[in-house]
Design a protein around this motif. Structure first.
Motif, PDB file in Angstrom:
ATOM      1  N   LYS A  87      91.736  40.940  27.841  1.00  0.00           N
ATOM      2  CA  LYS A  87      91.371  39.919  28.820  1.00  0.00           C
ATOM      3  C   LYS A  87      91.237  38.632  28.025  1.00  0.00           C
ATOM      4  O   LYS A  87      90.557  38.588  26.995  1.00  0.00           O
ATOM      5  CB  LYS A  87      90.054  40.263  29.519  1.00  0.00           C
ATOM      6  CG  LYS A  87      89.638  39.211  30.533  1.00  0.00           C
ATOM      7  CD  LYS A  87      88.553  39.705  31.473  1.00  0.00           C
ATOM      8  CE  LYS A  87      87.199  39.682  30.822  1.00  0.00           C
ATOM      9  NZ  LYS A  87      86.112  39.948  31.781  1.00  0.00           N
ATOM     10  N   ASP A 113      91.435  48.592  39.188  1.00  0.00           N
ATOM     11  CA  ASP A 113      90.751  47.930  40.311  1.00  0.00           C
ATOM     12  C   ASP A 113      91.748  47.401  41.338  1.00  0.00           C
ATOM     13  O   ASP A 113      91.543  47.538  42.545  1.00  0.00           O
ATOM     14  CB  ASP A 113      89.860  46.782  39.818  1.00  0.00           C
ATOM     15  CG  ASP A 113      88.631  47.265  39.067  1.00  0.00           C
ATOM     16  OD1 ASP A 113      88.294  48.478  39.172  1.00  0.00           O
ATOM     17  OD2 ASP A 113      88.004  46.435  38.373  1.00  0.00           O
ATOM     18  N   ARG A 114      92.852  46.810  40.867  1.00  0.00           N
ATOM     19  CA  ARG A 114      93.886  46.315  41.790  1.00  0.00           C
ATOM     20  C   ARG A 114      94.520  47.468  42.553  1.00  0.00           C
ATOM     21  O   ARG A 114      94.747  47.384  43.766  1.00  0.00           O
ATOM     22  CB  ARG A 114      94.960  45.532  41.024  1.00  0.00           C
ATOM     23  CG  ARG A 114      94.538  44.125  40.652  1.00  0.00           C
ATOM     24  CD  ARG A 114      95.718  43.296  40.136  1.00  0.00           C
ATOM     25  NE  ARG A 114      96.226  43.738  38.850  1.00  0.00           N
ATOM     26  CZ  ARG A 114      95.752  43.332  37.677  1.00  0.00           C
ATOM     27  NH1 ARG A 114      94.757  42.475  37.619  1.00  0.00           N
ATOM     28  NH2 ARG A 114      96.276  43.777  36.552  1.00  0.00           N
ATOM     29  N   LEU A 115      94.783  48.558  41.861  1.00  0.00           N
ATOM     30  CA  LEU A 115      95.363  49.738  42.505  1.00  0.00           C
ATOM     31  C   LEU A 115      94.412  50.291  43.558  1.00  0.00           C
ATOM     32  O   LEU A 115      94.832  50.643  44.673  1.00  0.00           O
ATOM     33  CB  LEU A 115      95.684  50.801  41.447  1.00  0.00           C
ATOM     34  CG  LEU A 115      96.346  52.076  41.951  1.00  0.00           C
ATOM     35  CD1 LEU A 115      97.688  51.780  42.601  1.00  0.00           C
ATOM     36  CD2 LEU A 115      96.531  53.052  40.792  1.00  0.00           C
ATOM     37  N   GLU A 116      93.128  50.347  43.242  1.00  0.00           N
ATOM     38  CA  GLU A 116      92.142  50.831  44.207  1.00  0.00           C
ATOM     39  C   GLU A 116      92.110  49.954  45.450  1.00  0.00           C
ATOM     40  O   GLU A 116      92.084  50.454  46.571  1.00  0.00           O
ATOM     41  CB  GLU A 116      90.739  50.846  43.560  1.00  0.00           C
ATOM     42  CG  GLU A 116      89.651  51.313  44.534  1.00  0.00           C
ATOM     43  CD  GLU A 116      88.260  51.236  43.930  1.00  0.00           C
ATOM     44  OE1 GLU A 116      87.377  51.919  44.456  1.00  0.00           O
ATOM     45  OE2 GLU A 116      88.065  50.468  42.961  1.00  0.00           O
ATOM     46  N   ARG A 117      92.130  48.630  45.268  1.00  0.00           N
ATOM     47  CA  ARG A 117      92.116  47.721  46.424  1.00  0.00           C
ATOM     48  C   ARG A 117      93.354  47.929  47.284  1.00  0.00           C
ATOM     49  O   ARG A 117      93.288  47.896  48.520  1.00  0.00           O
ATOM     50  CB  ARG A 117      92.043  46.264  45.959  1.00  0.00           C
ATOM     51  CG  ARG A 117      90.640  45.859  45.531  1.00  0.00           C
ATOM     52  CD  ARG A 117      90.515  44.345  45.360  1.00  0.00           C
ATOM     53  NE  ARG A 117      91.470  43.768  44.426  1.00  0.00           N
ATOM     54  CZ  ARG A 117      91.267  43.665  43.111  1.00  0.00           C
ATOM     55  NH1 ARG A 117      90.151  44.104  42.566  1.00  0.00           N
ATOM     56  NH2 ARG A 117      92.189  43.120  42.339  1.00  0.00           N
ATOM     57  N   GLN A 118      94.494  48.151  46.656  1.00  0.00           N
ATOM     58  CA  GLN A 118      95.734  48.373  47.398  1.00  0.00           C
ATOM     59  C   GLN A 118      95.660  49.687  48.195  1.00  0.00           C
ATOM     60  O   GLN A 118      96.084  49.744  49.349  1.00  0.00           O
ATOM     61  CB  GLN A 118      96.950  48.398  46.468  1.00  0.00           C
ATOM     62  CG  GLN A 118      97.308  47.034  45.914  1.00  0.00           C
ATOM     63  CD  GLN A 118      98.415  47.111  44.880  1.00  0.00           C
ATOM     64  OE1 GLN A 118      98.812  48.213  44.464  1.00  0.00           O
ATOM     65  NE2 GLN A 118      98.898  45.963  44.458  1.00  0.00           N
ATOM     66  N   ASP A 162      93.731  38.631  32.966  1.00  0.00           N
ATOM     67  CA  ASP A 162      93.154  39.964  32.808  1.00  0.00           C
ATOM     68  C   ASP A 162      94.239  41.029  32.814  1.00  0.00           C
ATOM     69  O   ASP A 162      94.775  41.388  33.859  1.00  0.00           O
ATOM     70  CB  ASP A 162      92.127  40.236  33.909  1.00  0.00           C
ATOM     71  CG  ASP A 162      91.196  41.383  33.578  1.00  0.00           C
ATOM     72  OD1 ASP A 162      91.537  42.187  32.679  1.00  0.00           O
ATOM     73  OD2 ASP A 162      90.131  41.483  34.201  1.00  0.00           O
ATOM     74  N   ALA A 217      91.156  46.358  35.055  1.00  0.00           N
ATOM     75  CA  ALA A 217      91.609  45.412  36.084  1.00  0.00           C
ATOM     76  C   ALA A 217      92.789  45.989  36.855  1.00  0.00           C
ATOM     77  O   ALA A 217      92.872  45.845  38.087  1.00  0.00           O
ATOM     78  CB  ALA A 217      91.988  44.079  35.449  1.00  0.00           C
ATOM     79  N   GLN A 218      93.691  46.660  36.156  1.00  0.00           N
ATOM     80  CA  GLN A 218      94.839  47.269  36.819  1.00  0.00           C
ATOM     81  C   GLN A 218      94.385  48.389  37.761  1.00  0.00           C
ATOM     82  O   GLN A 218      94.892  48.526  38.881  1.00  0.00           O
ATOM     83  CB  GLN A 218      95.835  47.783  35.785  1.00  0.00           C
ATOM     84  CG  GLN A 218      96.499  46.673  35.002  1.00  0.00           C
ATOM     85  CD  GLN A 218      97.330  47.191  33.840  1.00  0.00           C
ATOM     86  OE1 GLN A 218      97.591  48.387  33.725  1.00  0.00           O
ATOM     87  NE2 GLN A 218      97.740  46.288  32.961  1.00  0.00           N
TER      88      GLN A 218
END
Length: 181
Positions: free
Chosen positions: A153, A170-175, A162, A167-168
């Motif tokens: 980061k 977290d983005r996958l979880e949000r998707q 980041d 972070a990756q």
């Protein structure tokens, strides 16, 4: 007038003086050492700001404690004591560093990683991200954060890049939660 405004004025004055004397790099290095000392010893500012200690005693203390500083840097501290402004020391140092970096077309990059980065990795990050932030040079400061699983980061000014695994994820979880892929 706010302390930040006062710190900025002192920093600009010191910057102009150091530039005139061709001492920007030396003064900046010395100020960073002083900042480290002040932050490592919180009692330092308490002592230097104590109302029962005379200005002369404070100045003598500074002269003894920082005898190796060049005249420009030392006189700045003595002036801060004389004008009862030692409370702005750290903000003034930060502003001075910012002025020096702007003058040299460079920036500071805080690079958080799970493991210490090699010099080669730091140089590659500096070259790559200097172009992105339109600076000729980046000073990389590697901060090891054991909470990171992997990746890095990078913080340059108010920008954050980041590329950590967290972070990756977290983005996958949000998707997944949003129902998109």
């Amino acid at each position: 007038m706010s302390n930040q405004t006062i710190a900025n004025r002192y920093a600009v004055a010191l910057f102009q003086l150091a530039k005139e004397k061709h001492q920007l790099k030396k003064v900046n290095e010395e100020l960073q050492v002083v900042k480290d000392v002040v932050q490592a010893n919180p009692d330092f500012l308490k002592f230097i700001s104590h109302p029962k200690i005379t200005k002369q005693q404070k100045q003598d203390f500074i002269k003894k404690s920082f005898a190796s500083l060049n005249e420009t840097t030392l006189n700045t501290f003595l002036l801060l004591i004389e004008s009862n402004r030692m409370g702005i020391l750290v903000p003034m140092i930060d502003q001075f560093k910012s002025l020096v970096y702007d003058a040299e077309d460079m920036a500071e990059a805080l690079v958080y990683s799970a493991q210490p980065l090699s010099d080669k990795e730091q140089n590659e990050i500096a070259k790559s991200f200097a172009k992105q932030v339109k600076k000729s040079k980046l000073e990389v400061i590697n901060i090891v954060d054991s909470k990171l699983i992997g990746g890095v980061k990078i913080r340059i000014g108010d920008r954050i890049y980041d590329g950590t695994i967290k972070a990756q994820l977290d983005r996958l979880e949000r998707q997944l939660v949003a129902g998109t892929r």
